[in-house]
Design a protein around this motif. Structure first.
Motif, short mmCIF file in Angstrom:
data_model
loop_
_atom_site.label_atom_id
_atom_site.label_comp_id
_atom_site.label_asym_id
_atom_site.label_seq_id
_atom_site.Cartn_x
_atom_site.Cartn_y
_atom_site.Cartn_z
N LYS A 249 47.24 47.80 37.53
CA LYS A 249 47.62 46.25 37.97
C LYS A 249 47.00 45.97 39.16
O LYS A 249 46.68 44.51 39.45
CB LYS A 249 49.24 46.23 38.47
N SER A 250 46.69 46.52 40.76
CA SER A 250 45.96 45.88 42.07
C SER A 250 44.79 45.33 41.50
O SER A 250 43.93 44.40 41.58
CB SER A 250 45.31 46.80 43.04
N THR B 157 47.03 50.91 40.47
CA THR B 157 45.47 50.92 41.15
C THR B 157 45.66 49.80 39.40
O THR B 157 44.73 49.17 39.60
CB THR B 157 44.95 52.11 40.37
#
Length: 187
Positions: free
Chosen positions: A11-12, A9
């Protein structure tokens, strides 16, 4: 084993917000007269969203723990600065935006220099790319704080270039230092 969902989550979210900063920066550079009236709201919302993502990143436990190591305090700071930008009206709004945005980018650049040095010690080969992008973004952030130029349009163009540099810096950092290991054991 622990869940990798928080790291994925974070990183995205970093990638999405970095891409949004790049797009916003390009739009500001290409259309300064159209984006000038919206700059406080756009920056304020971006800072609040990125602050929330930084908090998620801090509480996720990625493998190297480089990118997210300063994100508790920095996430709170970003949220506070975003609220200030959204609440600020009238007066010298562009001056306030310039200073707040410049301090944001300058401080993030300084933290990314530390991350680059730590990445070098971890053996991450592209540490120098983080360092170079941090120096470039830091110089642009410093220019925003000093404001050695006059005129709203030029200020918006410099702010756009700074956002673009900040977005690229964050993309480079998250893509080179955040590793997601599916079978990582808990601490």
């Amino acid at each position: 084993m622990r869940s990798i969902k928080p790291v994925v989550t974070a990183k995205s979210g970093y990638i999405a917000m970095s891409a949004a900063l790049c797009v916003l920066g390009i739009a500001m550079m290409l259309f300064p007269e159209k984006t000038a009236p919206l700059i406080a709201g756009m920056l304020g919302i971006c800072m609040i969203l990125f602050g929330l993502i930084k908090l998620v990143g801090y509480f996720s436990k990625d493998l190297f723990r480089l990118t997210f190591q300063y994100d508790l305090a920095y996430g709170i700071l970003l949220i506070a600065m975003g609220i200030i930008l959204l609440a600020k009206t009238g007066g010298n709004l562009l001056v306030s935006i310039s200073i707040i945005h410049g301090v944001y980018v300058l401080s993030d650049s300084l933290l990314k220099v530390q991350i680059a040095i730590d990445a070098r010690h971890f053996g991450i080969g592209l540490w120098w790319l983080i360092l170079g992008a941090a120096i470039l973004a830091g110089i642009l952030g410093f220019l925003l704080v000093l404001r050695p130029f006059e005129g709203a349009e030029l200020l918006v163009v410099i702010s756009g270039a700074t956002l673009l540099a900040e977005g690229i810096l964050n993309l480079i950092t998250v893509l080179t230092t955040v590793r997601i290991i599916r079978h990582q054991l808990p601490d």
